[in-house]
Design a protein around this motif. Sequence first.
Motif, PDB file in Angstrom:
ATOM      1  N   ILE A  55       0.836  -1.206   0.000  1.00 58.51           N
ATOM      2  CA  ILE A  55       0.000   0.000   0.000  1.00 58.51           C
ATOM      3  C   ILE A  55       0.867   1.251   0.000  1.00 58.51           C
ATOM      4  O   ILE A  55       0.500   2.278  -0.548  1.00 58.51           O
ATOM      5  N   GLY A  56       2.026   1.154   0.615  1.00 57.07           N
ATOM      6  CA  GLY A  56       2.942   2.290   0.668  1.00 57.07           C
ATOM      7  C   GLY A  56       3.044   2.925   2.039  1.00 57.07           C
ATOM      8  O   GLY A  56       3.473   4.070   2.152  1.00 57.07           O
ATOM      9  N   ILE A  57       2.625   2.193   3.073  1.00 57.37           N
ATOM     10  CA  ILE A  57       2.732   2.725   4.433  1.00 57.37           C
ATOM     11  C   ILE A  57       3.390   1.686   5.335  1.00 57.37           C
ATOM     12  O   ILE A  57       3.452   0.505   5.001  1.00 57.37           O
ATOM     13  N   THR A  58       3.892   2.160   6.457  1.00 56.56           N
ATOM     14  CA  THR A  58       4.421   1.259   7.471  1.00 56.56           C
ATOM     15  C   THR A  58       3.412   1.194   8.613  1.00 56.56           C
ATOM     16  O   THR A  58       2.453   1.977   8.661  1.00 56.56           O
ATOM     17  N   ARG A  59       3.634   0.290   9.528  1.00 57.17           N
ATOM     18  CA  ARG A  59       2.710   0.118  10.653  1.00 57.17           C
ATOM     19  C   ARG A  59       2.581   1.407  11.479  1.00 57.17           C
ATOM     20  O   ARG A  59       1.513   1.732  11.972  1.00 57.17           O
ATOM     21  N   GLN A  61       2.569   4.357  10.394  1.00 58.92           N
ATOM     22  CA  GLN A  61       1.879   5.399   9.633  1.00 58.92           C
ATOM     23  C   GLN A  61       0.399   5.116   9.435  1.00 58.92           C
ATOM     24  O   GLN A  61      -0.277   5.868   8.734  1.00 58.92           O
ATOM     25  N   ILE A  62      -0.123   4.080  10.051  1.00 58.80           N
ATOM     26  CA  ILE A  62      -1.527   3.691   9.832  1.00 58.80           C
ATOM     27  C   ILE A  62      -2.477   4.815  10.239  1.00 58.80           C
ATOM     28  O   ILE A  62      -3.345   5.218   9.462  1.00 58.80           O
ATOM     29  N   GLU A  63      -2.333   5.322  11.453  1.00 57.69           N
ATOM     30  CA  GLU A  63      -3.254   6.363  11.915  1.00 57.69           C
ATOM     31  C   GLU A  63      -3.127   7.638  11.090  1.00 57.69           C
ATOM     32  O   GLU A  63      -4.125   8.286  10.786  1.00 57.69           O
ATOM     33  N   ASP A  64      -1.907   8.006  10.714  1.00 61.97           N
ATOM     34  CA  ASP A  64      -1.726   9.184   9.874  1.00 61.97           C
ATOM     35  C   ASP A  64      -2.413   9.007   8.527  1.00 61.97           C
ATOM     36  O   ASP A  64      -3.022   9.945   8.007  1.00 61.97           O
ATOM     37  N   ALA A  65      -2.335   7.811   7.962  1.00 59.63           N
ATOM     38  CA  ALA A  65      -2.970   7.551   6.676  1.00 59.63           C
ATOM     39  C   ALA A  65      -4.498   7.607   6.797  1.00 59.63           C
ATOM     40  O   ALA A  65      -5.176   8.157   5.926  1.00 59.63           O
ATOM     41  N   VAL A  66      -5.035   7.067   7.873  1.00 59.34           N
ATOM     42  CA  VAL A  66      -6.485   7.054   8.055  1.00 59.34           C
ATOM     43  C   VAL A  66      -7.021   8.466   8.284  1.00 59.34           C
ATOM     44  O   VAL A  66      -8.061   8.842   7.753  1.00 59.34           O
ATOM     45  N   TYR A  67      -6.301   9.258   9.067  1.00 57.78           N
ATOM     46  CA  TYR A  67      -6.753  10.617   9.353  1.00 57.78           C
ATOM     47  C   TYR A  67      -6.397  11.608   8.258  1.00 57.78           C
ATOM     48  O   TYR A  67      -6.698  12.784   8.356  1.00 57.78           O
ATOM     49  N   GLY A  68      -5.748  11.153   7.191  1.00 60.89           N
ATOM     50  CA  GLY A  68      -5.471  12.006   6.048  1.00 60.89           C
ATOM     51  C   GLY A  68      -4.270  12.905   6.202  1.00 60.89           C
ATOM     52  O   GLY A  68      -4.123  13.869   5.472  1.00 60.89           O
ATOM     53  N   GLN A  69      -3.400  12.604   7.127  1.00 63.02           N
ATOM     54  CA  GLN A  69      -2.203  13.403   7.328  1.00 63.02           C
ATOM     55  C   GLN A  69      -1.075  12.776   6.519  1.00 63.02           C
ATOM     56  O   GLN A  69      -0.305  11.962   7.006  1.00 63.02           O
ATOM     57  N   VAL A  70      -0.991  13.159   5.257  1.00 64.11           N
ATOM     58  CA  VAL A  70      -0.026  12.561   4.351  1.00 64.11           C
ATOM     59  C   VAL A  70       1.359  13.101   4.666  1.00 64.11           C
ATOM     60  O   VAL A  70       1.589  14.307   4.707  1.00 64.11           O
ATOM     61  N   LYS A  71       2.262  12.210   4.925  1.00 65.82           N
ATOM     62  CA  LYS A  71       3.641  12.589   5.229  1.00 65.82           C
ATOM     63  C   LYS A  71       4.394  12.922   3.938  1.00 65.82           C
ATOM     64  O   LYS A  71       4.010  12.522   2.850  1.00 65.82           O
ATOM     65  N   ALA A  72       5.500  13.623   4.071  1.00 67.65           N
ATOM     66  CA  ALA A  72       6.290  14.048   2.910  1.00 67.65           C
ATOM     67  C   ALA A  72       6.811  12.843   2.133  1.00 67.65           C
ATOM     68  O   ALA A  72       6.852  12.856   0.903  1.00 67.65           O
ATOM     69  N   GLU A  73       7.212  11.778   2.834  1.00 67.35           N
ATOM     70  CA  GLU A  73       7.751  10.631   2.111  1.00 67.35           C
ATOM     71  C   GLU A  73       6.681   9.867   1.330  1.00 67.35           C
ATOM     72  O   GLU A  73       6.984   9.175   0.372  1.00 67.35           O
ATOM     73  N   LEU A  74       5.428  10.024   1.730  1.00 69.97           N
ATOM     74  CA  LEU A  74       4.354   9.374   0.976  1.00 69.97           C
ATOM     75  C   LEU A  74       3.994  10.155  -0.281  1.00 69.97           C
ATOM     76  O   LEU A  74       3.577   9.568  -1.271  1.00 69.97           O
ATOM     77  N   THR A  75       4.126  11.464  -0.262  1.00 70.36           N
ATOM     78  CA  THR A  75       3.700  12.278  -1.402  1.00 70.36           C
ATOM     79  C   THR A  75       4.579  12.066  -2.631  1.00 70.36           C
ATOM     80  O   THR A  75       4.119  12.245  -3.744  1.00 70.36           O
ATOM     81  N   ARG A  76       5.801  11.650  -2.449  1.00 68.22           N
ATOM     82  CA  ARG A  76       6.641  11.468  -3.632  1.00 68.22           C
ATOM     83  C   ARG A  76       6.224  10.240  -4.439  1.00 68.22           C
ATOM     84  O   ARG A  76       6.558  10.112  -5.602  1.00 68.22           O
ATOM     85  N   TYR A  77       5.455   9.330  -3.835  1.00 64.74           N
ATOM     86  CA  TYR A  77       4.980   8.165  -4.570  1.00 64.74           C
ATOM     87  C   TYR A  77       3.660   8.419  -5.294  1.00 64.74           C
ATOM     88  O   TYR A  77       3.252   7.623  -6.116  1.00 64.74           O
ATOM     89  N   LEU A  78       3.008   9.509  -4.957  1.00 64.96           N
ATOM     90  CA  LEU A  78       1.690   9.793  -5.565  1.00 64.96           C
ATOM     91  C   LEU A  78       1.806  10.536  -6.857  1.00 64.96           C
ATOM     92  O   LEU A  78       2.656  11.243  -7.165  1.00 64.96           O
TER      93      LEU A  78
END
Length: 78
Positions: A55-59, A61-78
């Motif tokens: 999916i592109g997250i680590t354990r 980062q689950i809550e951040d992903a659910v609450y929509g708080q996209v981290k900088a390292e996730l945005t480079r994959y989008l």
Amino acid sequence: MTTISQTAGRSLRPSSTGGFFSMLAQGAYALFNSLERRSAIKTLSDLDDRALRDIGITRSQIEDAVYGQVKAELTRYL
């Protein structure tokens, strides 16, 4: 002959029942969102680390992903 209007003595402020139902709807919406987020967190927590990596997250980062708080390292994959 004098005509008396029925609305002459009525207040122009909104009724208190409209405010009550609006607050009730907001509370129900907040409760529904909270339950949906808890369900999503539980579902993602039940996945193994490989599925989370797909999916592109680590354990952590689950809550951040659910609450929509996209981290900088996730945005480079989008």
